[in-house]
Enzyme design. Structure first.
Site, mmCIF file in Angstrom:
data_model
loop_
_atom_site.group_PDB
_atom_site.id
_atom_site.type_symbol
_atom_site.label_atom_id
_atom_site.label_comp_id
_atom_site.label_asym_id
_atom_site.label_seq_id
_atom_site.Cartn_x
_atom_site.Cartn_y
_atom_site.Cartn_z
ATOM 1 N N GLY A 170 0.814 -1.213 0.000
ATOM 2 C CA GLY A 170 0.000 0.000 0.000
ATOM 3 C C GLY A 170 0.847 1.263 0.000
ATOM 4 O O GLY A 170 0.401 2.318 -0.477
ATOM 5 N N GLY A 404 -1.360 14.890 -37.346
ATOM 6 C CA GLY A 404 -2.137 14.980 -36.110
ATOM 7 C C GLY A 404 -1.329 15.618 -34.999
ATOM 8 O O GLY A 404 -1.881 16.287 -34.111
ATOM 9 N N ALA A 405 -0.011 15.415 -35.048
ATOM 10 C CA ALA A 405 0.833 15.969 -33.987
ATOM 11 C C ALA A 405 0.816 17.502 -34.017
ATOM 12 O O ALA A 405 0.972 18.151 -32.980
ATOM 13 C CB ALA A 405 2.246 15.445 -34.122
#
Ligand code: HXC
Length: 514
Positions: A170, A404-405
């Site tokens: 944890g 797209g970049a």
């Protein structure tokens, strides 16, 4: 009869010894500082106000009723760093290995709740063997309480985790929810299960260092944002990071004094981008010339090095920089770079830190490895992060902005406020060679001299598209600037944007493609 005041002093002195002198000695022998020594190094001298020093665990099984250490393995309180208030906790490995009991968890939860109300950053110094085994499910509950508070505090106040020991179970998930993780080489470890469990379950033999050491998490997993040689250097750099961060999500970005007489066009910037657009160069050279005092605090510097992210000041104002690195993989965007960039953009946006985006990107990385691992989903994270960000956003295209970049890297279309380009910028759907081979395929293959035809078409394409002027004619680029004037332009842009207000539509929360 002991004077009551003396008794208090005595009790506090005893509590400050944690698990006792032998355990402190053993901590030092491992090359580690104690929880209190760490606080002293981290905070402004004399500023620490401790709370809950007398808290004890309530467990009785496994002989715990006979083993009590005031403070129960974690020191909590408030202090100042660079004269600004912070909340902190520091786990004490000398008490049950810093493991987390119910009471230990309650102390951390109290600090997190108070930090949110006061609006101050939280710094956690983690050194813990995880859930206190003797307390069973109660300690698991304690962890869950912390995870919940970390999540609720996310985006309200900055949360910094400093891992300074073996953090298992944890103990790693609370840091993972926070904004930044620091580790020290050779003494910090993070893993969900340690080498022994790994061997039992998967039959793999792996050392502590290889499984979850600082260098592993800085270069392979990307879990650690900052790693340093030792604890002292680590804590010094936590102070440095704090100098760039505001106190909470309503605070203004840090804006320190800047001597404008030092500002001049810097000719060195004109010399960095090579004539040949396929040649690499180091984007960090540009960053160092633009930021104040060469002071750039890079985040995740050894991970996905094809994108650079980090903090700096420009004209005194703190900014978050996101930049493609043409020197590594030509600055292409791949899965790791997209995720790294997206998380950084979201942190800056959450805490009102203006963004500077330096673009030289040939596109997204093609190939099965990337496609099968989800470049579509991961690349969309960066796109989403820039689209939703409402802080002042300034872009400078130094060279390539393809496909797209181009859209992703804080283009005008995704609410870039000032989009500048250098004369060397090339803004197009794809690189000239790839483009020409597709759109002139027939002409080239039918030509008697295909090589010459390719050359002709290439020069035609470069002449027409490999420049910033078409984008500027459409207003997608606000200005084409000389490289040497970049810093002056940026300072003016951030000044103009100081009062910017932009909002996203009302909603519960968006659904970033995780
Ligand atoms: C109680 C613990 C403890 C724990 C260590 N100690 N971990 N006590 N609960 N989880 C105690 C040891 O008994 C020892 O006590 C002292 O701390 C120092 O530990 P050492 O083993 O001597 O130190 P070292 O050799 O440095 O090894 C450190 C360690 C190892 C790697 C952390 O102790 C370890 O593997 N501990 C268990 C880690 C773990 O599996 N934790 C549970 C995770 S499950 P004495 O008295 O002898 O000095 C979990 C669930 C939460 O956390 C999940 C939420 C999602």
């Amino acid at each position: 009869m002991i004077n009551k005041n003396d008794e208090l002093i005595k009790r506090k002195e005893e509590a400050k010894l944690g698990g006792g002198l032998d355990k402190i000695d053993s901590q030092h022998k491992k090359g580690k500082l104690t929880a209190r020594e760490r606080i002293e190094l981290l905070v402004d001298e004399g500023s620490f106000e401790e709370i809950d020093i007398f808290v004890k665990h309530r467990a009785t099984d496994f002989g715990l009723d006979k083993q009590h250490y005031p403070g129960d393995g974690v020191i909590t309180g408030f202090a100042k760093i660079n004269n600004k208030q912070v909340a902190l906790f520091s786990q004490d490995f000398t008490v049950f290995g810093g493991s987390l009991s119910e009471a230990h968890a309650e102390k951390i939860v109290k600090i997190l709740e108070m930090a949110m109300k006061i609006g101050v950053p939280v710094i956690g110094l983690n050194d813990s063997g995880g859930a206190r085994i003797q307390e069973g499910v109660v300690s698991l509950g304690g962890y869950a309480d912390i995870f919940l508070l970390n999540t609720l505090a996310s985006g309200v106040v900055p949360q910094i985790s400093v891992v300074l020991g073996p953090c298992a179970g944890g103990a790693v998930y609370s840091p993972a929810i926070t904004d930044f993780i620091f580790m020290a080489k050779s003494t910090s470890y993070m893993f969900v299960t340690g080498p022994n469990v790994v061997k039992t379950v998967t039959h793999e033999e792996v050392s502590f260092e290889d499984l979850g050491g600082a260098e592993t998490h800085a270069s392979k997993s990307g879990v650690a944002h900052f790693i340093y040689e030792n604890e002292i250097e680590t804590l010094t750099n936590v102070r440095r990071l704090m100098s760039f961060l505001p106190q909470n999500f309503m605070d203004k970005p840090i804006d320190v004094e800047f001597n404008f007489e030092d500002l001049f066009p810097d000719e060195r910037l004109n010399e960095i981008v090579p004539e040949n657009s396929n040649k690499p160069y180091d984007m960090k050279q540009i960053i160092n010339l633009i930021v104040d005092n060469n002071d750039f605090m890079e985040v995740q510097s050894n991970y996905a090095e094809n994108i650079i992210v980090g903090f700096a000041r420009i004209g005194g104002m703190s900014v978050g920089i996101v930049a493609n690195q043409p020197e590594i993989l030509a600055g292409v965007l791949d899965i790791n770079a997209s995720v790294k960039g997206a998380r950084f953009v979201r942190f800056c946006d959450a805490f009102n830190i203006p963004l500077l985006v330096l673009v030289d990107v040939p596109g997204f990385l093609p190939g099965t490895e990337q496609e099968w691992n989800g470049i579509i989903r991961h690349g969309a994270k960066l796109l989403y992060a820039f689209c939703e960000a409402t802080v002042p956003k300034v872009t400078v295209i130094t060279r390539k902005a393809y496909g797209g970049a181009y859209d992703v890297m804080n283009s005008k279309h995704v609410r870039g406020d000032f989009n500048f380009a250098w004369p060397s910028a090339e803004i197009a759907v794809m690189g000239p060679k790839g483009a020409v081979e597709i759109i002139f395929k027939k002409e080239i293959s039918n030509s008697k001299e295909p090589e010459k035809e390719l050359e002709n078409k290439l020069s035609e394409f470069i002449e027409k598209f490999a420049n910033p002027y078409i984008a500027a004619e459409r207003g997608y680029i606000d200005d084409i600037i000389l490289p040497k004037d970049t810093k002056i332009k940026l300072i003016n842009a951030y000044k103009i944007l100081k009062t910017k207000v932009d909002k996203n539509p009302k909603k519960k929360h968006g659904n970033i493609p995780l």
